[in-house]
Design a protein around this motif. Structure first.
Motif, mmCIF file in Angstrom:
data_model
loop_
_atom_site.group_PDB
_atom_site.id
_atom_site.type_symbol
_atom_site.label_atom_id
_atom_site.label_comp_id
_atom_site.label_asym_id
_atom_site.label_seq_id
_atom_site.Cartn_x
_atom_site.Cartn_y
_atom_site.Cartn_z
ATOM 1 N N UNK A 24 -7.150 58.183 15.374
ATOM 2 C CA UNK A 24 -7.225 57.194 15.594
ATOM 3 C C UNK A 24 -7.961 56.294 14.704
ATOM 4 N N UNK A 25 -8.225 55.485 13.884
ATOM 5 C CA UNK A 25 -8.377 54.979 12.940
ATOM 6 C C UNK A 25 -9.127 53.511 14.019
ATOM 7 N N UNK A 26 -10.630 53.846 14.348
ATOM 8 C CA UNK A 26 -11.773 53.262 15.597
ATOM 9 C C UNK A 26 -12.595 52.104 14.472
ATOM 10 N N UNK A 27 -13.412 51.281 14.561
ATOM 11 C CA UNK A 27 -14.205 50.842 14.188
ATOM 12 C C UNK A 27 -15.188 50.843 15.133
ATOM 13 N N UNK A 28 -16.694 50.795 14.362
ATOM 14 C CA UNK A 28 -18.011 51.403 15.059
ATOM 15 C C UNK A 28 -18.702 49.827 15.838
ATOM 16 N N UNK A 29 -18.780 50.494 16.885
ATOM 17 C CA UNK A 29 -19.474 49.286 17.481
ATOM 18 C C UNK A 29 -21.047 49.469 18.341
ATOM 19 N N UNK A 30 -22.215 49.020 18.476
ATOM 20 C CA UNK A 30 -23.242 49.553 18.930
ATOM 21 C C UNK A 30 -23.586 48.834 19.676
ATOM 22 N N UNK A 31 -24.612 48.479 20.945
ATOM 23 C CA UNK A 31 -25.323 48.014 21.299
ATOM 24 C C UNK A 31 -26.673 46.915 21.255
ATOM 25 N N UNK A 32 -27.143 45.893 20.597
ATOM 26 C CA UNK A 32 -28.654 45.879 20.399
ATOM 27 C C UNK A 32 -29.174 46.165 21.415
ATOM 28 N N UNK A 33 -30.726 46.597 21.318
ATOM 29 C CA UNK A 33 -31.350 46.248 22.085
ATOM 30 C C UNK A 33 -31.802 44.775 21.883
ATOM 31 N N UNK A 34 -32.729 44.264 21.175
ATOM 32 C CA UNK A 34 -32.327 42.706 20.797
ATOM 33 C C UNK A 34 -31.506 42.098 21.619
ATOM 34 N N UNK A 35 -31.370 41.063 22.999
ATOM 35 C CA UNK A 35 -30.526 40.552 22.900
ATOM 36 C C UNK A 35 -29.364 41.440 23.778
ATOM 37 N N UNK A 36 -29.199 42.673 23.505
ATOM 38 C CA UNK A 36 -28.412 43.591 24.692
ATOM 39 C C UNK A 36 -26.554 43.126 24.713
ATOM 40 N N UNK A 37 -26.094 43.028 22.799
ATOM 41 C CA UNK A 37 -25.390 42.935 22.748
ATOM 42 C C UNK A 37 -23.832 44.212 21.957
ATOM 43 N N UNK A 38 -22.463 44.049 21.558
ATOM 44 C CA UNK A 38 -22.578 44.676 20.786
ATOM 45 C C UNK A 38 -22.308 43.707 19.531
ATOM 46 N N UNK A 39 -22.700 45.319 19.060
ATOM 47 C CA UNK A 39 -22.380 44.723 16.437
ATOM 48 C C UNK A 39 -21.442 45.637 16.011
ATOM 49 N N UNK A 40 -21.686 45.682 14.911
ATOM 50 C CA UNK A 40 -21.727 45.824 13.889
ATOM 51 C C UNK A 40 -22.794 46.017 13.339
ATOM 52 N N UNK A 41 -23.413 46.822 12.102
ATOM 53 C CA UNK A 41 -24.297 46.895 11.700
ATOM 54 C C UNK A 41 -24.461 46.061 10.764
ATOM 55 N N UNK A 42 -25.816 45.701 10.239
ATOM 56 C CA UNK A 42 -25.971 44.101 9.922
ATOM 57 C C UNK A 42 -27.552 44.601 9.656
ATOM 58 N N UNK A 43 -28.099 43.587 8.703
ATOM 59 C CA UNK A 43 -29.409 43.821 8.325
ATOM 60 C C UNK A 43 -30.372 42.736 7.008
ATOM 61 N N UNK A 44 -31.210 42.574 6.509
ATOM 62 C CA UNK A 44 -31.562 41.858 5.835
ATOM 63 C C UNK A 44 -31.951 42.267 4.226
ATOM 64 N N UNK A 45 -31.428 41.550 3.459
ATOM 65 C CA UNK A 45 -31.986 42.445 1.682
ATOM 66 C C UNK A 45 -32.877 41.991 1.876
ATOM 67 N N UNK A 46 -33.974 42.857 1.296
ATOM 68 C CA UNK A 46 -34.790 43.270 0.956
ATOM 69 C C UNK A 46 -35.840 43.593 -0.703
ATOM 70 N N UNK A 47 -36.891 42.861 -0.710
ATOM 71 C CA UNK A 47 -37.260 43.307 -2.385
ATOM 72 C C UNK A 47 -36.092 42.430 -3.161
ATOM 73 N N UNK A 48 -35.801 43.769 -4.337
ATOM 74 C CA UNK A 48 -34.928 43.030 -5.111
ATOM 75 C C UNK A 48 -33.658 43.578 -5.345
ATOM 76 N N UNK A 49 -33.131 43.882 -3.789
ATOM 77 C CA UNK A 49 -32.091 44.663 -3.465
ATOM 78 C C UNK A 49 -30.470 43.437 -3.603
ATOM 79 N N UNK A 50 -29.334 44.557 -4.066
ATOM 80 C CA UNK A 50 -28.143 43.104 -4.143
ATOM 81 C C UNK A 50 -27.814 44.187 -2.590
#
Length: 154
Positions: A24-50
């Protein structure tokens, strides 16, 4: 009288990982330490990254997923962060993973789940997340993604 403006931050990206889990097709959720809520992957762009390079890096850092198939979801996640008076506008990517994709979390999350659309929407606290998941499910699960949205990561 001087008019104040609300700053807009566009230095964050997010990604929804999809994998066929036990047929079955599924999506990944993770429980954040900071805030304790469920989310997907996220983060900041670093340096000269696209943006696409940042989400590839963030996926690996947070989950140990080596991204081989990446799509621009053609969706902007947006919300107002009242405590810092900033509007966040976040491009969303979709990571198509091989079946039964293994996950190894880093220290940012306490647990993960591969979930269907209804469970994902029930777990997350923010309306914008539910909109992201509806969009991703419609254009990447219910329908084959357009080749025009594929990101060349080589």
């Amino acid at each position: 009288m001087t008019t104040q403006k609300i700053p807009i931050n566009t230095s964050i990206v997010s990604g929804v990982a999809l994998s066929e889990i036990d047929g079955e097709m599924k999506m990944l959720l993770m429980k954040r330490v900071k805030g304790g809520y469920w989310c997907h992957v996220a983060g900041s762009i670093e340096g000269q990254e696209k943006g696409w390079q940042a989400i590839v890096r963030e996926c690996f850092e947070e989950t140990q997923i080596t991204v081989s198939e990446l799509y621009n979801a053609q969706f902007l996640e947006q919300f107002f962060e009242a405590n810092v008076n900033v509007i966040q506008i976040i491009p969303v990517f979709v990571v198509l993973c091989p079946p039964n994709q293994p996950i190894t979390l880093n220290e940012e999350h306490t647990e993960y789940r591969w979930v269907g659309l209804d469970e994902a929407k029930a777990l997350v606290p923010f309306p914008g997340q539910r909109q992201v998941y509806d969009h991703v499910w419609t254009y990447f699960v219910d329908n084959a993604p357009s080749t025009q949205m594929k990101v060349n990561i080589s």
